[in-house]
Design an enzyme around this catalytic site. Structure first.
Site, PDB file in Angstrom:
ATOM      1  CG  ASN A 135     -34.578 -31.538 -40.230  1.00 37.63           C
ATOM      2  OD1 ASN A 135     -33.978 -32.013 -41.111  1.00 37.63           O
ATOM      3  ND2 ASN A 135     -35.219 -30.633 -40.052  1.00 37.63           N
ATOM      4  CD  GLU A 233     -36.443 -25.676 -49.078  1.00 34.82           C
ATOM      5  OE1 GLU A 233     -36.698 -24.604 -48.343  1.00 34.82           O
ATOM      6  OE2 GLU A 233     -37.061 -25.453 -50.223  1.00 34.82           O
ATOM      7  CB  CYS A 267     -36.421 -25.748 -41.199  1.00 35.26           C
ATOM      8  SG  CYS A 267     -37.188 -26.798 -42.255  1.00 35.26           S
ATOM      9  CD  GLU A 436     -36.589 -28.867 -51.871  1.00 36.81           C
ATOM     10  OE1 GLU A 436     -36.492 -29.799 -52.548  1.00 36.81           O
ATOM     11  OE2 GLU A 436     -36.290 -28.443 -50.852  1.00 36.81           O
TER      12      GLU A 436
HETATM   13  P1  NAD Z   1     -25.589 -29.752 -41.994  1.00 32.17           P
HETATM   14  O1  NAD Z   1     -26.082 -28.606 -42.673  1.00 32.17           O
HETATM   15  O2  NAD Z   1     -23.834 -30.006 -41.720  1.00 32.17           O
HETATM   16  O3  NAD Z   1     -25.729 -31.479 -42.417  1.00 32.17           O
HETATM   17  C1  NAD Z   1     -26.935 -31.308 -43.828  1.00 32.17           C
HETATM   18  C2  NAD Z   1     -26.464 -32.427 -44.695  1.00 32.17           C
HETATM   19  O4  NAD Z   1     -25.748 -32.038 -45.441  1.00 32.17           O
HETATM   20  C3  NAD Z   1     -25.977 -33.760 -43.978  1.00 32.17           C
HETATM   21  O5  NAD Z   1     -26.267 -34.898 -45.260  1.00 32.17           O
HETATM   22  C4  NAD Z   1     -24.438 -33.576 -44.209  1.00 32.17           C
HETATM   23  O6  NAD Z   1     -23.632 -35.030 -44.328  1.00 32.17           O
HETATM   24  C5  NAD Z   1     -24.288 -32.691 -45.470  1.00 32.17           C
HETATM   25  N1  NAD Z   1     -23.050 -31.879 -45.469  1.00 32.17           N
HETATM   26  C6  NAD Z   1     -22.370 -31.400 -44.369  1.00 32.17           C
HETATM   27  N2  NAD Z   1     -21.193 -30.664 -44.685  1.00 32.17           N
HETATM   28  C7  NAD Z   1     -21.320 -30.703 -46.215  1.00 32.17           C
HETATM   29  C8  NAD Z   1     -20.571 -30.270 -47.037  1.00 32.17           C
HETATM   30  N3  NAD Z   1     -19.370 -29.591 -47.042  1.00 32.17           N
HETATM   31  N4  NAD Z   1     -20.820 -30.487 -48.644  1.00 32.17           N
HETATM   32  C9  NAD Z   1     -21.799 -31.303 -48.835  1.00 32.17           C
HETATM   33  N5  NAD Z   1     -22.693 -31.690 -47.948  1.00 32.17           N
HETATM   34  C10 NAD Z   1     -22.397 -31.596 -46.515  1.00 32.17           C
HETATM   35  O7  NAD Z   1     -26.241 -29.866 -40.653  1.00 32.17           O
HETATM   36  P2  NAD Z   1     -26.096 -30.789 -39.273  1.00 32.17           P
HETATM   37  O8  NAD Z   1     -24.655 -30.380 -38.764  1.00 32.17           O
HETATM   38  O9  NAD Z   1     -26.497 -32.019 -39.413  1.00 32.17           O
HETATM   39  O10 NAD Z   1     -26.945 -29.776 -38.268  1.00 32.17           O
HETATM   40  C11 NAD Z   1     -26.451 -28.613 -37.835  1.00 32.17           C
HETATM   41  C12 NAD Z   1     -27.681 -27.523 -37.554  1.00 32.17           C
HETATM   42  O11 NAD Z   1     -28.266 -27.463 -39.017  1.00 32.17           O
HETATM   43  C13 NAD Z   1     -28.820 -27.957 -36.808  1.00 32.17           C
HETATM   44  O12 NAD Z   1     -28.790 -27.856 -35.614  1.00 32.17           O
HETATM   45  C14 NAD Z   1     -29.810 -27.064 -37.334  1.00 32.17           C
HETATM   46  O13 NAD Z   1     -29.843 -25.710 -36.778  1.00 32.17           O
HETATM   47  C15 NAD Z   1     -29.550 -26.985 -39.078  1.00 32.17           C
HETATM   48  N6  NAD Z   1     -30.327 -27.967 -39.924  1.00 32.17           N
HETATM   49  C16 NAD Z   1     -31.248 -27.325 -40.601  1.00 32.17           C
HETATM   50  C17 NAD Z   1     -32.328 -28.112 -41.320  1.00 32.17           C
HETATM   51  C18 NAD Z   1     -33.498 -27.756 -42.085  1.00 32.17           C
HETATM   52  O14 NAD Z   1     -34.208 -28.506 -42.481  1.00 32.17           O
HETATM   53  N7  NAD Z   1     -33.317 -26.507 -42.375  1.00 32.17           N
HETATM   54  C19 NAD Z   1     -31.844 -29.474 -41.251  1.00 32.17           C
HETATM   55  C20 NAD Z   1     -30.796 -30.224 -40.727  1.00 32.17           C
HETATM   56  C21 NAD Z   1     -30.011 -29.206 -39.729  1.00 32.17           C
END
Ligand code: NAD
Length: 457
Positions: A135, A233, A267, A436
C-alpha cells in the site's frame, strides 16, 4: 529438491498491463543475502559515525535527483496518484536525511553509581529484515531501513509481491551513492517463501513488519521462537469523531479524502465517521456532495485524487463488505480495465457489522451517529485496532480529553494528519507493536549495553 518459487508478475493496476516479471528469491538466495549483509554490517559499524552519516546523506541526495523517476514507478506499479507518489518518493529522501542526522547523536548515558563509572552504549543489532506491504511501498521501505542503517545495521528489504519495482530501484541508488555492497539489499519474493525465510533466519536480528494483523501475528510467533525483536505496523479501523460544536463545513469537506486517500488502502484511513446526533443530518447533507466531487481516474493525471485498488483480489475483498442490504452513497469510478472501486459511504450499518469493525482496505467508510462524549469515545474504541483517529470540536478541553480517551497511537484534532517523519508512529492493540519514526527511531534498532568500570584500587 524443493521447487523454485515462480517469478512474480507486476501489473499496472490502472490498466492491468504487465509491467515486469521479477525473480522471487529462493531459500538459498535468502541465506546468501543474510551472509553478505552480515559481512557488510561489520564493516559499516566499524566506520566513523561521521562517515556513515555522510554516506546516508549522499544516498538521500541521489534519491532526491530521482524523485520524479521513483514517483512515476510508484504510479505505474501501485496506482498511486502522481501527487501522492511524488510526496512518497520525497519522503524517502527526508527519512534518510533525518536518520543521517541521528548517526552522530546516538549517545548512551553515564549513570551515577558507587565505586566506579557506569556507561551505556547503543549498539547495532546486526542484520534487520524489513518486510513491506504494497500500500505504501516507498515510504514504508524508508521507515524501517533509514533508521536501521543509521544505527549501524544492515538491511534486507522484502517488498510485497505486487510492488517490488521501486524497492529494487532504491537498492541500485544506494550503490550509486556509495553505500557498501551488501549493506542494503532488496529481495523480492513471496510472503510464505522469502518473507518467512528471512524471519526464520538466525542471522536476522530484528524484523520490521508492516501488513495485515493476521500475517503480523504469524511473524511475531516465528520471532518468538528465536526471541527476536519485532516491530509490527498492522491494520486500523480509525474513527473520525465529529462533535456538534465542530466546524461542520470543514469536518465534512475533509472527511472523504480522510478515507479515500490511496483508494482507502491506508492503515490510518478514517473509515468510521462518528457524528454527534444533533448534527448527523446536516453533516450528511454536506459530506455527500463532497464525496461525489472526488476525482477518481488515471493516477498519472495530476488532477486525480483517487486511483484504482491494487488488484482484482483486493477489489473482490472490498466489495464483499458492501452487502446489497446496506444503504450507500457512491461517488464515481471509471469503467473498463483497471481495478476500480467507487468512493462509498455506508449509512445505517450497525456498529457491530463487519464493515464497521474490520479493516476493509478500500474506499469504504461507515457513518454512525452517537449521543454525547462518553458514547463517542466508547464507539471510537469498539474495534480490536487502535492506530489513528481524528477529533473535530471547537472545545479545546474536550479535544484533549477525547484524544487522551481514544486507545490509539496517533490522534489528530481538527485535522486528519497521522504521519510525519519527525513524530512517533505506531498502534495500540491489534494495530501493532513498537513505534517507528520520530526522535527515537534509531534507538529501536539498537541493543543497550551497560558497562561498569571500577575506580577502586
Ligand atoms: P500481508 O500481511 O499478507 O503482506 C504484507 C507483507 O508481508 C508482504 O510483503 C508479504 O509478502 C509478506 N508476508 C506475507 N506472509 C508472510 C509470512 N508468512 N512471513 C513473512 N512475510 C509474509 O498483506 P496482504 O495480503 O498484502 O494484504 C491483506 C490485507 O492486509 C489488506 O487487505 C489490509 O487489510 C492489510 N494490510 C495492511 C497494511 C498496513 O499498512 N497496515 C498493509 C498492507 C495490507
Amino acid at each position: 529438491m524443493p521447487e523454485a518459487p515462480a517469478d512474480l508478475p507486476v501489473l499496472n493496476p490502472a490498466t492491468e498491463e504487465l509491467l515486469a516479471t521479477v525473480h522471487a528469491a529462493t531459500p538459498e538466495e535468502v541465506d546468501r543475502a543474510v551472509r553478505r549483509a552480515t559481512a557488510a554490517q561489520h564493516r559499516w559499524a566499524a566506520l566513523a559515525p561521521a562517515d556513515r552519516a555522510r554516506l546516508l546523506r549522499r544516498f538521500a541526495a541521489v534519491v532526491d535527483t530521482h524523485v520524479e523517476e521513483l514517483a512515476r514507478l510508484e504510479v505505474a506499479e501501485a496506482g498511486h496518484t502522481l501527487g501522492n507518489a511524488r510526496w512518497e518518493a520525497g519522503n524517502v529522501r527526508e527519512l534518510l536525511e533525518y536518520a543521517a542526522g541521528g548517526v552522530e547523536r546516538l549517545t548512551g548515558r553515564q549513570i551515577p553509581v558507587a565505586g566506579g563509572i557506569d556507561v551505556t552504549f547503543l549498539e547495532p543489532l546486526g542484520v534487520v529484515a524489513v518486510i513491506a506491504p504494497w500500500n505504501f511501498p516507498l515510504p514504508i521501505a524508508g521507515w524501517g531501513s533509514a533508521p536501521a542503517l543509521a544505527a549501524g545495521n544492515a538491511v534486507i528489504l522484502k517488498p510485497a509481491e505486487t510492488t517490488p519495482l521501486t524497492a529494487l530501484r532504491l537498492a541500485e541508488l544506494a550503490l550509486e551513492a556509495g553505500l557498501p555492497d551488501g549493506l542494503f539489499q532488496v529481495l523480492p519474493g513471496t510472503g510464505p517463501g522469502a518473507g518467512e525465510d528471512l524471519v526464520r533466519h538466525p542471522g536476522v536480528r530484528k524484523v520490521v513488519f508492516t501488513g495485515s494483523a493476521r500475517t503480523g501475528k504469524r511473524v511475531m510467533a516465528l520471532c518468538a521462537e528465536q526471541v527476536k525483536p519485532v516491530t509490527l505496523e498492522l491494520g486500523g479501523k480509525s474513527p473520525n469523531l465529529v462533535f456538534a460544536d465542530a466546524d461542520l463545513a470543514a469536518a465534512a469537506a475533509s472527511a472523504p479524502m480522510s478515507f479515500l486517500d490511496n483508494a482507502g488502502q491506508d492503515c490510518c484511513a478514517r473509515t468510521r465517521v462518528l457524528v454527534e446526533r444533533p448534527v448527523y443530518d446536516e453533516f450528511l447533507a454536506l459530506v455527500e456532495p463532497a464525496l461525489r466531487a472526488v476525482v477518481v481516474g488515471d493516477p498519472a493525471d495530476p488532477g486525480t485524487q483517487m486511483g484504482p485498488l491494487i488488484s482484482a483480489r483486493q477489489r473482490e475483498r472490498v466489495d464483499s463488505y458492501v452487502g446489497p442490504d446496506l444503504d450507500v452513497v457512491r461517488g464515481n469510478a471509471p469503467e473498463g480495465p483497471g481495478f476500480w472501486y467507487p468512493p462509498t459511504l455506508v449509512l445505517g450499518a450497525r456498529p457491530e457489522d463487519p464493515v464497521a469493525v474490520e479493516e476493509v482496505f478500500g474506499p469504504v467508510a461507515v457513518v454512525l451517529p452517537f449521543d454525547g462524549e462518553e458514547e463517542g469515545v466508547r464507539l471510537a474504541n469498539a474495534t480490536p485496532y487502535g492506530l489513528s483517529g481524528s477529533v473535530w470540536t471547537r472545545d479545546g478541553a474536550r479535544a484533549l480529553r477525547v484524544a487522551r480517551g481514544i486507545a490509539a497511537g496517533n490522534l489528530s484534532v481538527n485535522s486528519h494528519s497521522s504521519v510525519r517523519y519527525q513524530t512517533p508512529f505506531g498502534g495500540y492493540g491489534e494495530s501493532g507493536l513498537g513505534r517507528e519514526l520520530g526522535p527515537d527511531a534509531l534507538a529501536a534498532f539498537t541493543e543497550t549495553k551497560n558497562v561498569f568500570i571500577s575506580t577502586e584500587g
